[in-house]
Write an enzyme that holds these catalytic residues in place. Structure first.
Site, PDB file in Angstrom:
ATOM      1  N   SER A  50      -1.070  -9.615  -3.846  1.00 27.68           N
ATOM      2  CA  SER A  50      -2.274 -10.156  -3.222  1.00 27.68           C
ATOM      3  C   SER A  50      -3.171  -9.071  -2.646  1.00 27.68           C
ATOM      4  O   SER A  50      -4.348  -9.334  -2.372  1.00 27.68           O
ATOM      5  CB  SER A  50      -1.898 -11.163  -2.131  1.00 27.68           C
ATOM      6  OG  SER A  50      -0.811 -10.693  -1.350  1.00 27.68           O
ATOM      7  N   GLU A  51      -2.618  -7.882  -2.435  1.00 28.01           N
ATOM      8  CA  GLU A  51      -3.423  -6.709  -2.089  1.00 28.01           C
ATOM      9  C   GLU A  51      -2.699  -5.454  -2.555  1.00 28.01           C
ATOM     10  O   GLU A  51      -1.485  -5.343  -2.424  1.00 28.01           O
ATOM     11  CB  GLU A  51      -3.652  -6.574  -0.574  1.00 28.01           C
ATOM     12  CG  GLU A  51      -4.661  -7.524   0.025  1.00 28.01           C
ATOM     13  CD  GLU A  51      -4.848  -7.296   1.523  1.00 28.01           C
ATOM     14  OE1 GLU A  51      -4.724  -6.127   1.969  1.00 28.01           O
ATOM     15  OE2 GLU A  51      -5.108  -8.277   2.229  1.00 28.01           O
ATOM     16  N   ASN A  52      -3.480  -4.532  -3.074  1.00 30.58           N
ATOM     17  CA  ASN A  52      -3.040  -3.188  -3.412  1.00 30.58           C
ATOM     18  C   ASN A  52      -4.343  -2.431  -3.572  1.00 30.58           C
ATOM     19  O   ASN A  52      -5.325  -2.990  -4.064  1.00 30.58           O
ATOM     20  CB  ASN A  52      -2.228  -3.215  -4.718  1.00 30.58           C
ATOM     21  CG  ASN A  52      -1.765  -1.846  -5.179  1.00 30.58           C
ATOM     22  OD1 ASN A  52      -1.985  -1.455  -6.332  1.00 30.58           O
ATOM     23  ND2 ASN A  52      -1.101  -1.106  -4.314  1.00 30.58           N
ATOM     24  N   TYR A  83       0.809  -1.210   0.000  1.00 30.29           N
ATOM     25  CA  TYR A  83       0.000   0.000   0.000  1.00 30.29           C
ATOM     26  C   TYR A  83       0.850   1.271   0.000  1.00 30.29           C
ATOM     27  O   TYR A  83       0.538   2.225  -0.706  1.00 30.29           O
ATOM     28  CB  TYR A  83      -0.926   0.019   1.222  1.00 30.29           C
ATOM     29  CG  TYR A  83      -2.031  -1.000   1.148  1.00 30.29           C
ATOM     30  CD1 TYR A  83      -3.229  -0.712   0.499  1.00 30.29           C
ATOM     31  CD2 TYR A  83      -1.880  -2.264   1.718  1.00 30.29           C
ATOM     32  CE1 TYR A  83      -4.246  -1.649   0.424  1.00 30.29           C
ATOM     33  CE2 TYR A  83      -2.895  -3.207   1.646  1.00 30.29           C
ATOM     34  CZ  TYR A  83      -4.080  -2.898   1.002  1.00 30.29           C
ATOM     35  OH  TYR A  83      -5.080  -3.829   0.916  1.00 30.29           O
TER      36      TYR A  83
END
Length: 460
Positions: free
Chosen positions: A364-366, A298
Site C-alpha cells: 500500500s506504500e513503498n 520503506y
C-alpha cells in the site's frame, strides 16, 4: 525472456492522504485538525514553514489529477477522508460541502476505471476531539466509530475497499513516545493507551461495517518494518524479537489473529505499561479481524542487544531492550537517511504467508523521497531513473513472493503527486508527478511514463 508478469487484475496505482494532498485546510466548513493547530502554534517545526494549508491542492484540482492518474495507467488509488472536513465538530452534523467533494472524487475515479481505496484516518485527529484527550479518551473511540458508520453510509455503495487506519503505530510513537509530532508527549503508558484505544476504534468500525452488510472489503494499513538482528547470538535475536513485538505485532496480531501476543502483554505488565482494560474488550478486539491488509514498507530496522546497562530511574522506552545497528556496506537513500533493502518486502510477505494465514494483502506504500529533484530536470521532465530502479528492485521481490504463493494483490507507490509530508513538508519528493509549488503545475516524471507501461503490460 526476463519479463515478470503479475497476477490478473493486479492493482497498479499510488497512495496519498487527505491532509497531505487536499489543501484548503479550513475551507468550506472544515475544522482544525491537530496539524492545522500545531502549524498555527509552531510553524518553525515545519520544513521551510510550509504547513497543511499549502498541500497539493487536490481539493481544487481533483478532476485534473484523476485524469493524470488515468494517463499514467492507474487502475486503483488510495486517499483518505478527513474527519475534520466531513464532521467538523467531531460528532453530529455532516458537512454537505465535504460530502459533495468526496462524492465527486469517488465518482470521478470510478468513471475513469480507477478503483477508489478509501482510508478513514491518516494521523489527522480533529482538534475538538484532541481537546478531550484524543485517543487517550474512550469517548473519541465511540465518536470515531460513528464517523466510520457515516462514511460507510454516505459512500459505501461505490467504495469497494475501506481501511480504518493508516500506520496507527506512527501517532503512537511520534506523538507519545518520541514527541516528534503533536501533542509532543513523552509518556509510554499514554502511548500504550493510545495504541490500545486505536485498536478498539478499529474493531468498532469493523463491527459497524459488517452490520451494514456492504458488498465490499475492510482492512487496515500497517507499516511493517522487519527487525533484523546483528547476529544469531541469543541476545541479539531477543532484541529483534522485542522490537517486532512493540512495533509490528502490537497491531498486526490483533487485526489478523484477533488477539495480542501474550509475550507483549507480559512485557508491558512487567514494566507497568499496560493500558486500562475493561470487561468485553478482548471480545471486541476479536471482532476486528480484517479482510485485507495494506503493507507499507520503506526500510528495515537493524538492531543489536543493549551495549550498556539501562538507567533504572529513566522513563520507560523501547530502547531499554535494544540498540540500533548499522550494517556495514548498506545501501542508502541519502536524501531521506533510510536504508534501501529490497528483500525486506519479500520477508514481510513471506511472514504473512507462513504465520498469518496468507491473508490477502497488497503493498500500500513503498517509495523513494529525493531532495532537490530539479537537478534531474531535462527538457522539462524529471529524469528519475533512480525511482524506477527503486520500484523495480522492490517489485522483483514482490514477484518472487507471489511466485512462491504469497497472496499479494497489488502495488501502490507513495505517492501520485509530490505531496506535503508532515514536518518535512516538501523537502523530499516522492511522486510520479512533479508539482511546482509556485504555479501548482503538474508534470509527469519519467517514472510516471514507466509505470503506465508496467500497468498496461501487467509487468515489466
Amino acid at each position: 525472456m526476463n519479463f515478470k508478469r503479475f497476477p490478473k487484475s493486479f492493482w497498479w496505482g499510488s497512495a496519498t492522504s487527505g491532509p497531505q494532498s487536499e489543501g484548503a485546510a479550513l475551507k468550506d466548513g472544515k475544522s482544525h485538525s491537530i496539524w492545522d493547530l500545531w502549524f498555527e502554534q509552531q510553524a518553525e517545526c515545519f520544513h521551510n514553514q510550509v504547513g497543511p494549508e499549502d498541500t497539493s491542492t487536490f481539493y481544487e484540482n481533483w478532476k485534473e489529477d484523476i485524469a493524470l492518474m488515468k494517463q499514467i495507467g492507474h487502475n486503483s488509488f488510495r486517499t483518505s477522508i478527513q474527519w475534520s472536513r466531513l464532521i467538523p465538530d467531531g460528532v453530529g452534523e455532516v458537512n454537505p460541502k465535504a460530502v459533495e467533494f468526496y462524492n465527486n472524487v469517488i465518482n470521478e475515479l470510478i468513471a475513469n476505471d480507477i478503483e477508489p481505496f478509501i482510508n478513514l484516518y491518516h494521523f489527522d485527529m480533529p482538534v475538538c476531539m484532541q481537546e478531550i484527550g484524543g485517543w487517550e479518551n474512550r469517548k473519541v473511540v465511540d465518536a470515531y466509530a460513528e464517523y466510520a458508520r457515516q462514511c460507510f453510509g454516505l459512500f459505501g455503495d461505490r467504495v469497494s475497499k475501506w481501511f480504518t487506519f493508516n500506520e496507527p503505530i506512527v501517532p503512537v510513537k511520534q506523538g507519545y513516545v518520541y514527541a516528534n509530532h503533536y501533542p509532543q508527549t513523552h509518556d509510554f503508558l499514554k502511548a500504550s493507551t493510545v495504541a490500545y484505544h486505536t485498536m478498539l476504534a478499529h474493531s468498532k468500525a469493523v463491527i459497524a461495517f459488517r452490520e451494514m452488510n456492504l458488498s465490499s472489503e475492510i482492512g487496515i494499513i500497517l507499516n511493517l518494518t522487519p527487525a533484523y538482528s546483528r547476529s544469531e547470538h541469543p541476545a541479539d535475536l531477543e532484541a529483534a524479537n522485542v522490537v517486532d513485538l512493540l512495533f509490528n505485532r502490537s497491531f498486526l496480531d490483533p487485526v489478523t489473529l484477533g488477539h495480542y501476543p501474550q509475550e507483549l502483554l507480559n512485557l508491558l505488565a512487567e514494566h507497568k505499561q499496560l493500558p486500562l482494560c475493561r470487561d468485553g474488550d478482548a471480545q471486541l478486539i476479536g471482532q476486528g479481524i480484517v479482510d485485507l491488509l495494506g503493507v507499507n514498507y520503506y526500510e528495515p530496522r537493524r538492531v543489536q542487544a543493549k551495549q550498556h546497562v539501562v538507567n533504572p530511574n529513566s522513563s520507560f522506552m523501547p530502547e531499554w531492550f535494544y540498540d540500533p545497528y548499522i550494517k556495514p556496506g548498506r545501501k542508502m537513500n541519502v536524501h531521506r537517511g533510510w536504508e534501501i533493502y529490497e528483500k525486506g518486502i519479500y520477508d514481510i510477505l513471506t511472514n504473512l504467508k507462513e504465520n498469518y494465514g496468507n491473508i490477502p494483502c497488497f503493498i500500500s506504500e513503498n517509495g523513494m523521497g529525493v531532495e532537490g529533484e530539479n537537478q534531474f530536470l531535462q527538457d522539462g521532465q524529471i529524469q528519475d531513473d533512480y525511482r524506477i530502479e527503486f520500484i523495480k528492485s522492490h517489485l522483483d521481490y514482490v514477484h518472487q513472493a507471489i511466485e512462491e504463493g504469497c497472496h499479494c494483490k497489488g502495488y501502490h507507490l507513495w505517492t501520485f503527486i509530490d505531496c506535503w509530508s508532515w514536518i518535512n513538508s516538501y523537502k523530499n519528493r516522492y511522486g510520479f508527478i512533479s508539482l511546482d509549488l509556485e504555479t501548482q503545475k503538474r508534470t509527469i516524471k519519467k517514472s510516471g511514463e514507466w509505470i503506465k507501461t508496467v500497468s498496461q503490460e501487467n509487468g515489466y
